[in-house]
Write an enzyme that holds these catalytic residues in place. Structure first.
Site, PDB file in Angstrom:
ATOM      1  N   ASP A 190      -6.137   6.351   2.578  1.00 55.14           N
ATOM      2  CA  ASP A 190      -5.866   5.705   1.305  1.00 55.14           C
ATOM      3  C   ASP A 190      -6.007   4.209   1.401  1.00 55.14           C
ATOM      4  OD1 ASP A 190      -3.545   5.683   2.964  1.00 55.14           O
ATOM      5  OD2 ASP A 190      -2.402   4.983   1.246  1.00 55.14           O
ATOM      6  N   GLY A 247       0.814  -1.208   0.000  1.00 58.48           N
ATOM      7  CA  GLY A 247       0.000   0.000   0.000  1.00 58.48           C
ATOM      8  C   GLY A 247       0.848   1.258   0.000  1.00 58.48           C
ATOM      9  N   SER A 248       0.332   2.286   0.635  1.00 54.97           N
ATOM     10  CA  SER A 248       0.976   3.601   0.588  1.00 54.97           C
ATOM     11  C   SER A 248       2.261   3.688   1.386  1.00 54.97           C
ATOM     12  CB  SER A 248      -0.011   4.666   1.087  1.00 54.97           C
ATOM     13  OG  SER A 248      -1.096   4.781   0.203  1.00 54.97           O
ATOM     14  N   THR A 249       2.635   2.613   2.106  1.00 53.59           N
ATOM     15  CA  THR A 249       3.906   2.659   2.835  1.00 53.59           C
ATOM     16  C   THR A 249       5.095   2.722   1.883  1.00 53.59           C
ATOM     17  OG1 THR A 249       3.984   0.245   2.989  1.00 53.59           O
ATOM     18  CG2 THR A 249       2.970   1.440   4.827  1.00 53.59           C
ATOM     19  N   LYS A 270       5.296   4.800  -0.633  1.00 57.08           N
ATOM     20  CA  LYS A 270       5.361   6.122  -1.254  1.00 57.08           C
ATOM     21  C   LYS A 270       6.628   6.900  -0.912  1.00 57.08           C
ATOM     22  CE  LYS A 270       0.366   6.570  -1.940  1.00 57.08           C
ATOM     23  NZ  LYS A 270      -0.901   7.199  -1.505  1.00 57.08           N
TER      24      LYS A 270
END
Length: 631
Positions: free
Chosen positions: A631, A327-329, A331
């Site tokens: 998110d 996931g957004s980790t 980014k």
């Protein structure tokens, strides 16, 4: 001349017959005596060495002495794996007259329940080296020992022997870190050194017990004993003592480990904490755990079936083997890749209308905030976890450059030094898809990878290692569990360590860190609730991983989904930013979000107490946390 009557004796003839018979008898006696003398000479002189050896083997035998298995401690000297004395029942098949009869007699003497009889008999027939004892039962009761002693004269080849058996004081919390020992099976027996493992019934099966089996086991010894005709030991003639296994001290802090396990509060998930400068794994929790003590002497069929059929998968090491969309980790790592490859500058503005569209494609790739965040630069994109910004970055980078840079942080690779069974995860690429599916790579798949979805898979251990490397400004130290093996310290640099991650401008690290700090301290940060009252600078990133894909116009509503269909919640972070002492990664399955406070609480415990935890620290969740990750 007078005729001889029939009754008259012929003394001359009788004398001749007697003499002949006597000579024949004497010859036979001499021949037999010669045969006896010859046989005696053959046995006493010619075969003297052979029969002396056989006699000694009947009177004397060499028995192996298994070594004491090394102990396992945490970084503060707390005992995590010890040895406890117990009594085992063994049998040497070659010394048993009738194996089936002896086994039936043992079943009656021990009073075994019907469901254990088949397993008991099977153990006696497992592959074993000649004249080596096979383990039938462990941890005999005093009553069983007494009954065996009374019937000892009926049980040739059967012995009750005292041995040290593994015991784990924290069997559930430490289950996936320590692993467990178990009975040596036939396949393992074929690969083991017969001399060093003579008399040893147990071997490391998983975890630290498996990884450091060679150091923990030690070296077997020998003793020469005199026995009677029934094989019972009369006295010891000689002894070569065994060499005990080396003690292993782990980098794990058992108090932090307990705290992490309790923070999960019975939910399915994993937490990994690493000391960035040293690579020490401070905590590695997978929940739920299981009782590893049950595996040492042999878990029952019902208990094992219960673990296998448990829908929460307690036997599955989520921390090292669990592969989840990150996931957004991811980014922060993608932001650094974008800066390094020149597709964006820190202050470049991207307008977010709530979605991203590929050229010549009407499909909309939505931001988690449907109406968008408007004008977004790198720092704000990280703070609010803006998907549109990172869709744009992923599209500009392309999957090949994105995949290559992510590999530099260890995604798609096993980077740990000694974590048994660690998974490599999956960092997809154009080449990977062609080899795997014989299909072309599509631009939409690049966008999915850019927000940690699609084919992209990572383990909590990988995320923690990548976060520690990020905290070190790209300096790699392999994560490891062993701190000392015997008297020898386990310290970096380690062989096969990945090269450091290099960027053209050092200030880019700070640009990414500012965005991560804003996640927890900024007014729009997705983890801002966890930043209330923070006494140090912390960099963090939240994320969610989809369990199933939504349609083009579908909206995610956790309240309408079954619990196991809700998104997984993820969190990474390190602190303090200027001098990182701890880097963490955590996932709680189907939590949807709201785990940043757990990360804050764990980091507080380590940073504010300078790594010296005590009993006053909180180890349970006092209230439900509220999701702020969108998110």
């Amino acid at each position: 001349m007078r005729k001889r009557r029939p009754t008259d004796k012929d003394h001359l003839r009788e004398s001749r017959v007697f003499r002949n018979r006597s000579l024949l008898a004497a010859a036979l006696i001499l021949l037999m005596a010669g045969g006896l003398v010859g046989r005696l000479f053959y046995l006493q002189v010619v075969k003297h060495d052979v029969f002396t050896t056989r006699s000694d083997n009947n009177r004397m035998r060499v028995e192996p002495l298994p070594p004491r298995r090394g102990l396992i401690y945490d970084r503060n000297g707390k005992l995590l794996a010890e040895n406890r004395p117990t009594y085992n029942l063994t049998i040497v098949r070659e010394r048993v007259d009738d194996l089936d009869e002896t086994l039936e007699r043992l079943v009656q003497i021990l009073g075994l329940p019907e469901d254990e009889v088949a397993t008991f008999k099977e153990r006696s027939r497992q592959r074993q080296r000649p004249y080596q004892p096979a383990l039938l039962m462990s941890d005999l009761t005093q009553d069983q020992i007494a009954r065996l002693a009374v019937n000892r004269y009926l049980l040739s080849g059967v012995e009750v022997e005292a041995q040290l058996v593994r015991y784990y004081p924290d069997p559930i919390v430490m289950s996936h870190v320590l692993g467990y020992v178990g009975r040596i099976n036939a396949d393992e027996l074929a690969d083991l050194d017969p001399g060093n493992y003579a008399g040893t019934h147990f071997i490391g099966k998983t975890g630290v017990e498996y990884t450091y089996e060679g150091q923990l086991h030690g070296k077997a010894g020998l003793r020469k004993v005199e026995t009677n005709a029934r094989g019972r030991v009369l006295r010891e003639l000689d002894r070569q003592p065994p060499v005990p296994g080396k003690d292993v001290t782990l980098t794990i802090d058992s108090r932090l480990q307990h705290m992490a396990y309790n923070l999960l509060d019975g939910r399915r998930g994993a937490i990994v904490a690493i000391q960035p400068k040293t690579g020490d794994i401070l905590a590695m929790v997978s929940a739920p755990g299981f009782d590893i003590n049950k595996f040492v002497t042999g878990i029952s069929y019902d208990d094992y079936q219960g673990l296998q059929q448990d829908p929460d998968l307690p036997l599955y090491n989520r921390a090292a083997r669990g592969q989840y969309p990150p996931g957004s980790t991811v980014k922060p790592f993608e932001a650094l890749a974008s800066l390094q490859n020149g597709v964006v500058k820190p202050n470049d503005i991207i307008y977010d209308p709530g979605y991203f569209k590929l050229p010549n494609d009407d499909r909309r790739y939505h931001n988690w905030l449907r109406w968008g965040h408007g004008r977004v630069d790198l720092e704000r994109a990280l703070e609010v976890s803006n998907n549109t910004y990172f869709y744009t970055m992923a599209y500009r980078l392309g999957i090949d450059r994105l995949s290559s840079f992510m590999h530099e942080f260890g995604f798609g690779e096993v980077t740990s030094l000694d974590v048994q069974g660690a998974s490599a995860g999956l960092m997809p690429s154009r080449e990977w898809k062609r080899e795997k599916y014989n299909q072309a790579w599509f631009p939409g798949e690049t966008l999915s990878a850019g927000i940690g979805q699609g084919y992209f898979m990572a383990t909590p251990l990988q995320l923690a290692a990548a976060t520690a490397t990020l905290a070190n400004h790209g300096h790699w130290v392999r994560p490891h569990l062993a701190e000392d093996i015997g008297e020898e310290a386990v310290k970096p640099p380690f062989a096969d360590t990945k090269p450091d991650v290099k960027v053209d401008q050092d200030r880019w690290w700070q640009d990414v860190f500012k965005g991560m700090e804003a996640v927890i301290s900024g007014p729009e940060g997705t983890a801002r609730k966890a930043g209330v009252g923070l006494q140090y600078d912390m960099a963090a990133k939240t994320g969610t991983a989809q369990v199933f894909s939504l349609g083009q116009n579908q909206k995610y509503d956790a309240d309408e989904l079954e619990e196991r269909l809700r998104d997984h919640a993820l969190f990474i972070g390190f602190a303090p930013v200027e001098d990182p002492q701890i880097a963490i990664a955590m996932i709680v399955e189907n939590a949807g979000g709201g785990i940043s406070e757990l990360g804050r609480e764990l980091t507080d415990a380590w940073v504010l107490h300078d790594g010296k935890l005590d009993d006053t620290l909180p180890t349970t969740i006092n209230e439900e946390v509220e999701s702020l990750d969108g998110d």
